[in-house]
Scaffold this active site. Sequence first.
Site, short mmCIF file in Angstrom:
data_model
loop_
_atom_site.label_atom_id
_atom_site.label_comp_id
_atom_site.label_asym_id
_atom_site.label_seq_id
_atom_site.Cartn_x
_atom_site.Cartn_y
_atom_site.Cartn_z
N HIS A 75 1.00 -1.07 -0.04
CA HIS A 75 0.07 0.06 -0.04
C HIS A 75 0.89 1.28 0.01
O HIS A 75 1.60 1.52 0.82
CB HIS A 75 -0.87 0.12 1.08
N TYR A 93 -10.44 5.67 5.62
CA TYR A 93 -10.62 6.31 6.94
C TYR A 93 -11.66 7.25 6.79
O TYR A 93 -11.52 8.42 6.11
CB TYR A 93 -9.45 6.70 7.64
N PRO A 139 -6.26 1.97 17.99
CA PRO A 139 -6.00 1.28 16.75
C PRO A 139 -5.99 2.09 15.43
O PRO A 139 -5.52 1.70 14.53
CB PRO A 139 -7.07 0.02 16.68
N LYS A 180 -0.65 1.03 14.84
CA LYS A 180 0.85 0.53 15.67
C LYS A 180 0.90 -0.43 16.56
O LYS A 180 1.91 -0.53 16.88
CB LYS A 180 1.14 2.26 16.38
N TYR A 207 2.89 7.29 9.78
CA TYR A 207 2.10 6.04 9.60
C TYR A 207 2.93 4.94 9.10
O TYR A 207 2.53 3.83 9.44
CB TYR A 207 0.85 6.46 8.43
#
Length: 402
Positions: A72, A200, A292, A296, A384
């Site tokens: 990704h 998201y 979450p 991580k 991220y």
Amino acid sequence: MRTRVAVIGGGPAGLLLGQLLHLDGIETVVIERRSREHVMGRIRAGVIETGTAELLRRAGVGARMDAEGLAHDGALFVGPSAELRVDFRDLVGRGVLVYGQTELTRDLYAARDAAGGVVIDRAEVTAIEGLDGPRPEIVYRRDGREGRIACDYVAGCDGHHGVSRRAIPAHALREHARALPFGWLGVLSRTRPTHPELIYARHPRGFALCSMRSAEVSRHYVQVPLSERVEDWSDARFWDELRARLPSWAAEATTPGPTIEKSIAPVRAFVAEPMRWGRLFLAGDAAHIVPPTGAKGLNLAAQDVGDLHAALRAAILEGDEAALDAYGPRALARVWRAVRFSWRLTRMLHVWPGADPFEERLQDAELAHLAASRRARAELAEAYVGLAFAPPEGGAPAPEGA
């Protein structure tokens, strides 16, 4: 039984530590409370950071991850007034892999078996003795019989509810916790993912996340109050609620299907200090839990293991015990940066009970700022894909994004 390092916890953190130490010729025994089938059946995280992937390859367990994992290079963030893709590859030069923790655990067990490593499962640790001396002992019960493992060091990789952290005297342990007033209802289904990358979504009805474990298995979440019960959520209700929180194009691309697994996980933050007490070293969820939203949890556990492996190797093979002293402070510095990042994303994307229009407009402004500022997107991408992964041979923490 006698070994150099006793590892409490047969999940990914404990197995990875055992594998890395095995490659250095350092003997370990892994002890796990649940059965192997239970451990390998747990549904957990799936986003693998660059540094975690490199550590797994170095441990010799990355082949299937590289063959089957999904690369990704970005993720989508959508809200009532903004929709943007954060391009990790363009912004920071690397991305992440999606590879289920269940599969990773299978790979680690296979490596443990191939190496002839000892895993004592279905064993309840009842005491950890002598942590302030040179020869700690693990006391456990299995099939009604008591056993003991004498060792030089103890690695506590047994999760938030394990015994390891409780072995630290109360006067020496500091626990920082924040429980949030909602949870994530997650569904694993054998359906085509909504989108090739994670979505998201912030919506007035609550947060939603579209994820996957493979090209054929989807993992979706919706924010729910902690008062909700899994049994009250039929498959039809879940899919209707998920699609209601997505942009129209994503809702149309979402394929409902039968549930493989359905559960509600609380959203919380927890950090225990110190991560070392005498001959005991905590790693992973035994020491910390992060919301979450930032993906991580597994990655922090792997980073702990990478640092702990380097410290134990230096102490056992080179006689350098100073590396053991540096383990806790180094890990905690990284953990608090991850808490900060995960908390920021959680605050930005969820509906908070009791929030007023002022707070809601601030959330809108956060997403709008991401859409307008390349620097803001780069900061998010850097965190991220990997906050600061440890160099293979230990040493000082790398700068964020290194």
